[in-house]
Structures are given as C-alpha cells and as structure tokens.
Write an enzyme that holds these catalytic residues in place. Structure first.
Site, PDB file in Angstrom:
ATOM      1  N   GLU A  90       8.383 -11.759  21.606  1.00  0.00           N
ATOM      2  CA  GLU A  90       9.574 -10.904  21.717  1.00  0.00           C
ATOM      3  C   GLU A  90       9.820 -10.098  20.450  1.00  0.00           C
ATOM      4  O   GLU A  90      10.157  -8.910  20.511  1.00  0.00           O
ATOM      5  CB  GLU A  90      10.801 -11.769  22.006  1.00  0.00           C
ATOM      6  N   ASP A  91       9.650 -10.718  19.293  1.00  0.00           N
ATOM      7  CA  ASP A  91      10.099 -10.105  18.040  1.00  0.00           C
ATOM      8  C   ASP A  91       8.981  -9.573  17.153  1.00  0.00           C
ATOM      9  O   ASP A  91       9.255  -8.995  16.104  1.00  0.00           O
ATOM     10  CB  ASP A  91      10.916 -11.127  17.226  1.00  0.00           C
TER      11      ASP A  91
END
Length: 739
Positions: A90-91
C-alpha cells in the site's frame, strides 16, 4: 494475552525491535521459521526506510508491533511475516508479485487481504470505509488470519492514537467501537476486544472515562483486598476436595463494561453485580458443575443470575458457568467456572486454533465459528449500497445475543431485539417466505414480537400459492439477513409491482420536495444514482426503490441539490403557479373549510377512513379531531349548546395525492377452531395488509371473537379486506370496531 501493555493510555510510545521479536520467539515453546521472519523484516525495513509515523517514530516500529501482538496470540510463521509486510504494497513500491516470489502464496494473499482499498470509485468517505470492510470480510471468508492481522494492526494504531488530531481520533475510535471490537468479540479474542473498547471509549467520551476511572481508583485498595479475600476463602474450601487446587483468578470489569451499565442502563456503580469476578479453572466439565455446587454452598446465590454457557455456548464458542453470589460483606460478585480448554478459547478465541492446535488447519467447530462471516457476505449480494455493510455489522455482530429454540430443540442465535420474522428467516429462506404467523412458548404473537432468550418459537407457514412476505416486514425485522432475503423475494417475484410502487414512492417524494422534472429529462436527471445502483433503465431504478434496494431517504438530499442547480431559475415560477387561494388542505388528506394551517388528528373512538362521512371537532390545543358522522360521540354532543359551535364541516381531499394509510380495527366472529388466527394472518399477509395488533377470546356460545387492528388506505381497500376475511372457513361476521 501475555505482555499486552495495560498502561497504553499513558505510555503509548513503545519500543519494538526485531531483537525483541526474535527473543520472544526463542523464549517460547512454539517452533517458527525464524529465517523467513527475519527476511520479511529486512524487506519491510528496506521499503519503509525514511518513513515516519505521526508520533515521529520510524514507520517500521508499527509492523514490528503488529507482529509482536500476533506472536502473543500464537499465530503461525506466515501470519507473522504478513504482519511485518502488511503495509509495503500500500505505502511503497513493493508489489504482491515480489512478495509471492520471495515468501510464497499464503503470505502474499494475507498481505493483499489486509491492504486497504485504494482504487475504488467512491461517492463519500463513509462508502470508501464500507467498501474496505466488505473487502476484509471477503478475505476473511477465505482465510481468517486476515482479520486477526487487521485486528492487531488496529490495536496498535489505537494505542498510538493520541498522536493524531482530535477529529481523526474520534473517527477512528468510532469505527473501532462499531466494527473492529464486535468482530474481535465474535472471534472470541477477549483481550483485544476489551482493549479496543476501552481505548475507543477513552477517545469518544473522555469525561465519562475519567469519571469511572476515578471512581474505581477510589475503591482500588478495598477492591483488591476484597478479591484476594474471596480467592483465599474459595481456595481453602476447594483444597478439601481437589488436589491440586484448581487455579483461581480475580478480575475487575473494564471501564467500558462499567460505563455500559452505569450510563446506558442507568445504574450506580454499586449496583453492578459483576464488577468483581473470580474465575476458577478446572480440568473436566464434571468438575465445573461440582465446583458450582460448592460455590452455592459457600455463598448465597442471587436469583436469576446463573448462566450455563457450557450447555449453550455463545456464538463465538465461549463456554463457562456464570453465577452471581453475595459474600460476607454483602457485596455481590460473579464466579466464572470453566475448563482449561474453555479458558484458552475464552482468552484467545479462534487464535487458540493456531496457539494450541498446531498442524490442524480447520475443523467443523471453526467452520461454525465463521458461519456469520458467510451470512453477512451472502446477505450483501442483493444490495448495491456499500453503506449497508456497516449497518449489517453493527446489527449482526452486536455482542448481545438472544438464544431461542425451535419446537424440535434446535437453537437459533440472533441479535437482541430480533423478531419472529428474523427467527423464521434464520431457520430457512422458504420458512420466512411462507410464514403466516408465530407462537412464542405456545402463545400466538404478532410479527413485531421481540424474541427472548430461552423461548420456544414456532413458525406457522402456509402452502397457499403466491404467498410471500409483506413489504412492512422490512421495517419490523432487525437482522440484515432477513431484510436481504425479503428484498430478494420482491426483486424476483414482484417486478411489475416493484416498478409501480417505486415510481409512486419517487413521485411522492418529488411532490413533497417540490421537484418537477420533465418526463423526457427524468432519466438524465437520475443517471448518477442509476449508475451507482447498477440500474440500466428507469424501470430497473423504480423496481429497486420498490423492493428496497434503493432507499429514497439516502438519495433525496443529493437529488434536491441537483435539482436546484439544474432547474433553479424555474422553481420560483413553478411554486407561484401552484399556489391557489383554496381551502386548507393538510397532509392528512382532509380539507377543512375556513381554517388555515390546522393540525388534524383522527378520533380513536370511531377511526374514520377515506370514504366515510366525516365531521371535525375543534379541540383545545390539539387541532381538529375528525369523527365519522355516525360516531356515537358526535351524535350525543352535536346539539349541546356548549359544544355545537365547535363542530365544523370537513371532507376528504378529492385527489390522488393522498396515499397515506389509516389504522382501523375489525371484530371477527367465527366458530372457534385451531388455526383460525393463522388463517386470518395469512389472508391479510397475501394482500400486503400490515397488522398492528391482534387479540382473541372465547365467547360463551362457543364461538370466538378476534379483534385485529390493521392499516388500510381507505374504505375501498377496507371493503376488500372484509370480503377476503369473510371467505375464510368458519367466519360468521366481520364488522368495524367501535373503538
């Protein structure tokens, strides 16, 4: 759960390192693939390098903390690896393909299940959250480890929530209280559930939290001594019959648990019987009941405060004996008695599956424990409103449940407040569809009857062709499962009726909000909402409104705003044209001569309906009361000098705008027989008539009188209802009640 920081509110900035994680693995008895876990850490550390949390700590401390929590729960190697890697996709620039290549399919699948939804078409932030929760539930149905990782992730985020701004704290705390704490409860992970609730409570109502904390601290010294005295006395008594003596623990109710009883139930702290508890852990079920007898011999039990969760486990498989007794000081306390296996399940819930049953992937007990996940997912298939998932979780995962039984002895578990309709659909979809009545402990009850724990519920069904649920049931039942099945029935079986009902409902809302869209522009005006609910044509949209898939209350605000933007310049002229100097007409559908803006109510003495000859009576401070012209009260009062001037002429509005429903009561006299009330209920359900109340009694001549209060649209529909009832076997007469 060992090692969980109990001072999380004052010491939320904890030190988590890979060395501490490795040491905890080495100190434990369970075998882990340490090299795989270290590799996962090194990859996470590489991709999160330079990233900071809102606390200012390196970001890697968060996945380390999540992994540490899961290690305390005894989760397996792949789950620990997924915890360390749960934010890299996600990051950071890391991909699922990278993870799958290096750590295998299971780790990649778990990370994908936990990853938040990024690229989703959204209309509001709430919908984005709901869609994210839907994804979590779908992943849970494939592998329960996904939600266990998510719960650990949320727990650490809650422990460090004080570093966020106040508005964000409240939003996250509210979501945690309504979504994640109930899920932890249903999975039986008590330690995580209690901590999530206490942390959420602290941020949602800090004043109440501090007040309870203060009250409990004032009692701390005496409280601790009280619990120790009780434990010692029980230990001394059990030593006479057990060698070795069973383990005895003491606990004090959590702040949030006390809050629910103090503020929600209006009790004083001293009135909470289970704020102190002693837990006794034995080896066998037989010993549980033997200890129960000893406790009741030692202390005076409080009536109606005994619960046997061993013979009737909770939905999360929790088992224990609970009894509340009074000690020497006159202070009530709870005693919990369970076996070691029950204790592990109570503390770790489904996580005990990995902690104590290595090498076993699943069992029928675990499958039963996860049945509620599949029920929620299945119940969502007929709804395109992503916010419905939030309502489903709030209702269907509520910690409080009721347990009722079928006549054959099968137990059905439902949320508190569930009705017999929910019970019917919990048995089987077709039982719900063919329901025509219900009994609770052999007594006939109405459809809105709320089930109580321990009752035997019998659902009466009919084989009449075309019989199905009533639309009014959607407003009565509580569980999302029942509502979804009812909507599904109307969607499949009543398309033409749905289109008609939906179109009329939309037109009524448009008139109420003074929205006038040209017919040839209506589809374009509604296109955004049609797309949102996957409706290709206007008829599809009308049908969705008709069966409840589209809730007008949720779309009207946007439609009003859109209407003002698109047709704003026409509104003033349209309103002016519509205003005519006519007599006052109320939303009740009654026109009153010469009186503007008056309040209308219908007299209960005669229950007038559209089509009846009516007259109005000017009350003192309560508007105008509408009576039938043949009402006894009107006939006896109309010529009296002190009231004659207060009777005014009124009439029903001669317009099709009046689509309201009115209560009326029927007295049905019939030859008394078994199944009479069920036949009446079935006949009314077939023509979609909502029953508010029904009573019956035996007459001296052997006949029976049934008094039924129902809703009808007017005299025409009432006459149709009366004709339908008169066709029922053994019915002698049907008359409107004078009540």
């Amino acid at each position: 759960m060992e090692g969980v920081n109990k001072d999380y509110l004052s010491n939320s900035k904890n030190e988590y390192t890979i060395d501490a994680l490795i040491q905890k693995i080495l100190d434990g008895e369970k075998q882990y693939d340490l090299s795989k876990i270290v590799s996962a850490y090194e990859l996470a550390d590489k991709y999160h390098s330079g990233q900071k949390r809102e606390s200012g700590e390196p970001y890697i401390t968060h996945p380390l903390a999540v992994a540490y929590i899961l290690l305390e729960l005894g989760m397996d190697t792949d789950t620990i690896c997924a915890a360390l890697l749960h934010d890299v996709v996600e990051d950071t620039s890391c991909t699922l393909e990278n993870l799958q290549k290096q750590f295998g399919t299971d780790v990649a699948m778990l990370v994908n299940g936990v990853t938040k939804l990024k690229k989703v078409e959204i209309f509001t932030k709430d919908e984005q959250k709901a869609e994210n929760i839907r994804k979590i539930l779908l992943a849970m149905s494939e592998d329960i480890r996904v939600i266990i990782i998510k719960l650990a992730d949320r727990l650490h985020n809650m422990r460090t929530l004080n570093f966020c701004r106040e508005e964000k704290r409240r939003i996250i705390a509210h979501e945690t209280m309504n979504i994640y704490a109930p899920i932890a409860h249903r999975l039986g992970i008590r330690s995580i559930k209690d901590e999530l609730e206490d942390l959420s409570f602290h941020y949602l109502d800090p004043y109440a939290y501090e007040e309870i904390d203060k009250q409990m601290n004032l009692r701390k010294e005496g409280r601790d001594q009280l619990v120790e005295d009780i434990k010692e006395r029980i230990r001394e008594r059990l030593s006479q019959d057990f060698d070795p003596v069973p383990q005895i623990e003491g606990r004090v109710k959590s702040n949030y648990g006390i809050y629910k009883k103090v503020y929600r139930d209006g009790k004083e702290i001293d009135q909470i019987y289970d704020r102190y508890a002693v837990r006794i852990i034995v080896n066998t079920v037989t010993e549980c009941y033997n200890v129960l007898g000893i406790i009741h011999d030692m202390f005076k039990p409080i009536p109606n405060r005994f619960k046997d969760y061993i013979s009737t486990p909770k939905p999360n498989m929790y088992q224990s004996l609970h009894t509340t007794v009074i000690g020497r000081q006159g202070i009530p306390f709870e005693v919990q008695i369970r076996t070691w296996e029950m204790h592990r399940t109570a503390e770790y819930g489904i996580a005990a599956h990995w902690k104590y049953k290595e090498g076993v992937r699943s069992s029928s007990k675990d499958d039963n424990r996860l049945a509620w996940i599949r029920q929620i997912i299945e119940s969502q298939q007929e709804s395109n409103d992503v916010e419905e998932i939030v309502r489903a979780i709030k209702n269907d995962l509520a910690p409080e449940d009721v347990f009722a039984f079928t006549p054959k002895g099968d137990m059905i578990t439902l949320p508190v407040g569930s009705t017999v309709i929910d019970f019917a659909y919990a048995i089987h979809t077709q039982v719900g569809h063919r329901m025509c009545g219900a009994k609770a402990d052999k007594k006939m009850v109405s459809y809105d009857y709320q089930i109580k724990t321990g009752e035997i519920i019998e659902i009466l069904t009919t084989n009449v062709e075309g019989h199905g649920p009533s639309r009014s049931w959607l407003n009565i039942c509580k569980t999302n499962e029942a509502k979804s099945k009812i909507r599904s029935w109307f969607k499949k079986e009543r398309r033409e009726e749905n289109i008609f009902e939906g179109k009329n409902a939309l037109e009524r809302e448009f008139r109420r909000n003074m929205i006038k869209v040209p017919e040839d522009e209506l589809e374009d005006f509604l296109k955004l909402d049609m797309r949102r609910h996957n409706c290709e044509t206007l008829d599809d949209f009308f049908a969705a409104i008709g069966y409840g898939g589209v809730q007008l209350s949720k779309v009207m605000q946007r439609l009003k705003s859109e209407y003002h933007k698109k047709y704003g310049e026409k509104i003033t002229a349209d309103i002016t044209e519509d205003i005519k100097p006519q007599r006052s007409k109320n939303s009740s559908g009654v026109i009153v001569d010469g009186i503007d803006d008056c309040v209308i109510k219908f007299a209960q003495c005669c229950n007038p309906l559209p089509g009846d000859e009516i007259v109005g009576f000017i009350t003192r401070g309560h508007g105008i009361s509408i009576h039938k012209c043949d009402c006894v009260n009107y006939q006896t009062q109309k010529d009296k000098a002190d009231t004659a001037q207060r009777w005014v002429p009124v009439k029903w509005a001669a317009t099709e705008d009046n689509k309201g429903y009115f209560k009326t009561t029927l007295d049905i006299i019939a030859v008394d027989r078994i199944g009479l009330l069920a036949d009446v209920s079935s006949a009314l359900a077939m023509i979609n008539i909502y029953i508010h109340e029904s009573t019956s009694r035996e007459l001296k001549n052997g006949n029976a009188i049934l008094t039924v209060t129902l809703s009808v649209a007017g005299m025409e529909q009432l006459n149709s209802v009366i004709a339908k009832i008169k066709k029922i076997k053994n019915v002698i007469s049907v008359e409107r009640s004078g009540k």
